[in-house]
Design a protein around this motif. Structure first.
Motif, PDB file in Angstrom:
ATOM      1  N   GLY A  38    -133.017   4.110  15.985  1.00 50.53           N
ATOM      2  CA  GLY A  38    -133.893   4.962  15.181  1.00 50.53           C
ATOM      3  C   GLY A  38    -133.983   6.346  15.789  1.00 50.53           C
ATOM      4  O   GLY A  38    -133.227   6.708  16.688  1.00 50.53           O
ATOM      5  N   LEU A  39    -134.940   7.124  15.300  1.00 50.92           N
ATOM      6  CA  LEU A  39    -135.180   8.474  15.812  1.00 50.92           C
ATOM      7  C   LEU A  39    -136.114   8.378  17.007  1.00 50.92           C
ATOM      8  O   LEU A  39    -137.218   7.834  16.901  1.00 50.92           O
ATOM      9  CB  LEU A  39    -135.793   9.357  14.720  1.00 50.92           C
ATOM     10  CG  LEU A  39    -136.034  10.818  15.104  1.00 50.92           C
ATOM     11  CD1 LEU A  39    -134.715  11.514  15.467  1.00 50.92           C
ATOM     12  CD2 LEU A  39    -136.737  11.548  13.968  1.00 50.92           C
ATOM     13  N   TRP A  40    -135.656   8.890  18.150  1.00 53.35           N
ATOM     14  CA  TRP A  40    -136.407   8.816  19.399  1.00 53.35           C
ATOM     15  C   TRP A  40    -136.845  10.201  19.847  1.00 53.35           C
ATOM     16  O   TRP A  40    -136.074  11.163  19.774  1.00 53.35           O
ATOM     17  CB  TRP A  40    -135.544   8.190  20.500  1.00 53.35           C
ATOM     18  CG  TRP A  40    -135.469   6.706  20.389  1.00 53.35           C
ATOM     19  CD1 TRP A  40    -134.761   5.974  19.486  1.00 53.35           C
ATOM     20  CD2 TRP A  40    -136.160   5.769  21.212  1.00 53.35           C
ATOM     21  NE1 TRP A  40    -134.959   4.636  19.696  1.00 53.35           N
ATOM     22  CE2 TRP A  40    -135.806   4.485  20.755  1.00 53.35           C
ATOM     23  CE3 TRP A  40    -137.030   5.890  22.290  1.00 53.35           C
ATOM     24  CZ2 TRP A  40    -136.310   3.329  21.342  1.00 53.35           C
ATOM     25  CZ3 TRP A  40    -137.519   4.744  22.880  1.00 53.35           C
ATOM     26  CH2 TRP A  40    -137.164   3.477  22.402  1.00 53.35           C
ATOM     27  N   ARG A  41    -138.091  10.293  20.302  1.00 50.05           N
ATOM     28  CA  ARG A  41    -138.594  11.514  20.942  1.00 50.05           C
ATOM     29  C   ARG A  41    -138.670  11.214  22.436  1.00 50.05           C
ATOM     30  O   ARG A  41    -139.260  10.219  22.862  1.00 50.05           O
ATOM     31  CB  ARG A  41    -139.968  11.909  20.421  1.00 50.05           C
ATOM     32  CG  ARG A  41    -140.485  13.179  21.106  1.00 50.05           C
ATOM     33  CD  ARG A  41    -141.832  13.656  20.591  1.00 50.05           C
ATOM     34  NE  ARG A  41    -142.796  12.578  20.575  1.00 50.05           N
ATOM     35  CZ  ARG A  41    -143.499  12.217  19.493  1.00 50.05           C
ATOM     36  NH1 ARG A  41    -143.329  12.821  18.339  1.00 50.05           N
ATOM     37  NH2 ARG A  41    -144.361  11.229  19.565  1.00 50.05           N
TER      38      ARG A  41
ATOM     39  N   GLU B 285    -135.468  15.292  20.539  1.00 47.57           N
ATOM     40  CA  GLU B 285    -135.334  14.163  19.621  1.00 47.57           C
ATOM     41  C   GLU B 285    -133.872  13.794  19.519  1.00 47.57           C
ATOM     42  O   GLU B 285    -132.991  14.654  19.577  1.00 47.57           O
ATOM     43  CB  GLU B 285    -135.904  14.501  18.250  1.00 47.57           C
ATOM     44  CG  GLU B 285    -137.406  14.649  18.261  1.00 47.57           C
ATOM     45  CD  GLU B 285    -138.007  14.888  16.884  1.00 47.57           C
ATOM     46  OE1 GLU B 285    -137.256  14.901  15.878  1.00 47.57           O
ATOM     47  OE2 GLU B 285    -139.230  15.057  16.811  1.00 47.57           O
ATOM     48  N   GLN B 286    -133.619  12.499  19.365  1.00 47.23           N
ATOM     49  CA  GLN B 286    -132.252  12.003  19.298  1.00 47.23           C
ATOM     50  C   GLN B 286    -132.214  10.780  18.392  1.00 47.23           C
ATOM     51  O   GLN B 286    -133.065   9.900  18.486  1.00 47.23           O
ATOM     52  CB  GLN B 286    -131.780  11.635  20.699  1.00 47.23           C
ATOM     53  CG  GLN B 286    -130.372  11.133  20.758  1.00 47.23           C
ATOM     54  CD  GLN B 286    -129.930  10.837  22.179  1.00 47.23           C
ATOM     55  OE1 GLN B 286    -130.745  10.722  23.083  1.00 47.23           O
ATOM     56  NE2 GLN B 286    -128.643  10.699  22.380  1.00 47.23           N
ATOM     57  N   CYS B 287    -131.206  10.716  17.535  1.00 47.58           N
ATOM     58  CA  CYS B 287    -130.998   9.562  16.669  1.00 47.58           C
ATOM     59  C   CYS B 287    -130.125   8.554  17.406  1.00 47.58           C
ATOM     60  O   CYS B 287    -129.015   8.856  17.811  1.00 47.58           O
ATOM     61  CB  CYS B 287    -130.318   9.997  15.372  1.00 47.58           C
ATOM     62  SG  CYS B 287    -129.995   8.604  14.268  1.00 47.58           S
TER      63      CYS B 287
ATOM     64  N   THR C  58    -128.343   4.955  16.914  1.00 44.85           N
ATOM     65  CA  THR C  58    -127.957   3.992  15.888  1.00 44.85           C
ATOM     66  C   THR C  58    -127.524   2.673  16.533  1.00 44.85           C
ATOM     67  O   THR C  58    -127.298   2.606  17.747  1.00 44.85           O
ATOM     68  CB  THR C  58    -126.796   4.540  15.044  1.00 44.85           C
ATOM     69  OG1 THR C  58    -125.638   4.653  15.881  1.00 44.85           O
ATOM     70  CG2 THR C  58    -127.136   5.904  14.424  1.00 44.85           C
TER      71      THR C  58
ATOM     72  N   ASP D 292    -124.333   3.344  18.225  1.00 50.21           N
ATOM     73  CA  ASP D 292    -124.512   4.011  19.521  1.00 50.21           C
ATOM     74  C   ASP D 292    -124.821   2.992  20.608  1.00 50.21           C
ATOM     75  O   ASP D 292    -124.240   3.018  21.695  1.00 50.21           O
ATOM     76  CB  ASP D 292    -125.649   5.034  19.478  1.00 50.21           C
ATOM     77  CG  ASP D 292    -125.337   6.232  18.615  1.00 50.21           C
ATOM     78  OD1 ASP D 292    -124.150   6.603  18.509  1.00 50.21           O
ATOM     79  OD2 ASP D 292    -126.296   6.806  18.063  1.00 50.21           O
TER      80      ASP D 292
ATOM     81  N   ARG E  21    -139.777   5.614  19.946  1.00 49.73           N
ATOM     82  CA  ARG E  21    -139.121   5.591  18.637  1.00 49.73           C
ATOM     83  C   ARG E  21    -140.144   6.076  17.628  1.00 49.73           C
ATOM     84  O   ARG E  21    -141.239   5.539  17.544  1.00 49.73           O
ATOM     85  CB  ARG E  21    -138.654   4.174  18.289  1.00 49.73           C
ATOM     86  CG  ARG E  21    -137.872   4.120  16.987  1.00 49.73           C
ATOM     87  CD  ARG E  21    -137.452   2.669  16.678  1.00 49.73           C
ATOM     88  NE  ARG E  21    -136.679   2.596  15.469  1.00 49.73           N
ATOM     89  CZ  ARG E  21    -137.194   2.591  14.229  1.00 49.73           C
ATOM     90  NH1 ARG E  21    -138.505   2.642  14.048  1.00 49.73           N
ATOM     91  NH2 ARG E  21    -136.396   2.528  13.182  1.00 49.73           N
TER      92      ARG E  21
ATOM     93  N   GLU F 276    -137.111   6.273  11.398  1.00 52.09           N
ATOM     94  CA  GLU F 276    -135.714   6.100  11.060  1.00 52.09           C
ATOM     95  C   GLU F 276    -134.982   7.411  11.247  1.00 52.09           C
ATOM     96  O   GLU F 276    -135.573   8.484  11.193  1.00 52.09           O
ATOM     97  CB  GLU F 276    -135.565   5.632   9.606  1.00 52.09           C
ATOM     98  CG  GLU F 276    -136.237   4.284   9.313  1.00 52.09           C
ATOM     99  CD  GLU F 276    -135.628   3.142  10.114  1.00 52.09           C
ATOM    100  OE1 GLU F 276    -134.400   3.117  10.291  1.00 52.09           O
ATOM    101  OE2 GLU F 276    -136.402   2.265  10.558  1.00 52.09           O
ATOM    102  N   CYS F 277    -133.673   7.340  11.434  1.00 49.54           N
ATOM    103  CA  CYS F 277    -132.848   8.551  11.579  1.00 49.54           C
ATOM    104  C   CYS F 277    -132.755   9.280  10.240  1.00 49.54           C
ATOM    105  O   CYS F 277    -132.821   8.686   9.195  1.00 49.54           O
ATOM    106  CB  CYS F 277    -131.458   8.185  12.060  1.00 49.54           C
ATOM    107  SG  CYS F 277    -131.452   7.524  13.740  1.00 49.54           S
TER     108      CYS F 277
END
Length: 146
Positions: free
Chosen positions: A30-33, A54-56, A58, A61, A142, A145-146
């Motif tokens: 998911g989308l992580w800060r 922030e980083q997506c 998956t 990944d 998290r 979602e991305c």
């Protein structure tokens, strides 16, 4: 220095095989800060550095072990010891120095599904300036979602 410390954490993650990473790390895609705080102690009076990114991440990944590598670039450090459990990675890295003797970085990263945390510490000597100590505190969450 902050980018170096972040890259050290990424190198550790990249040194794991894809299957070991997917099976061993409790991290949800998911989308992580990610928040980092880097402090320095020693002869130089360097200010604390803070960063949020922030980083997506998956499923792909995580399966490939590449989710930690986005925008990190190359690195010359070598993992000399590591212990991987489902919720934690502990490691020691040896890193060359541009201005002095090689130095070691010790880190511990904890993964709890939708949260992560950890720290990285290292001591090194800068010729003419003396010993320095760097400590990085890392926290991730998290956020969707991305």
């Amino acid at each position: 220095m902050q980018r170096t410390a972040i890259t050290l954490a990424a190198l550790l993650a990249s040194s794991l095989t894809g299957n070991a990473m997917a099976q061993s790390i409790d991290m949800n895609p998911g989308l992580w800060r990610n928040d980092t705080r880097v402090t320095f102690e020693g002869m130089l009076n360097l200010p604390t550095q803070q960063n949020t990114s922030e980083q997506c991440i998956t499923d792909a990944d995580l399966a490939e072990g590449s989710g930690f590598l986005d925008d990190m670039g190359g690195n010359e450090c070598t993992v000399v010891d590591r212990t991987v459990t489902p919720g934690q990675i502990d490691y020691v890295m040896s890193c060359p120095s541009e201005v002095g003797e090689p130095f070691e970085m010790r880190g511990s990263l904890v993964f709890e599904g939708d949260r992560s945390s950890g720290s990285i510490e290292g001591e090194f000597t800068i010729p003419g300036l003396g010993d320095m100590r760097m400590r990085m505190e890392i926290s991730g969450e998290r956020i969707g979602e991305c």
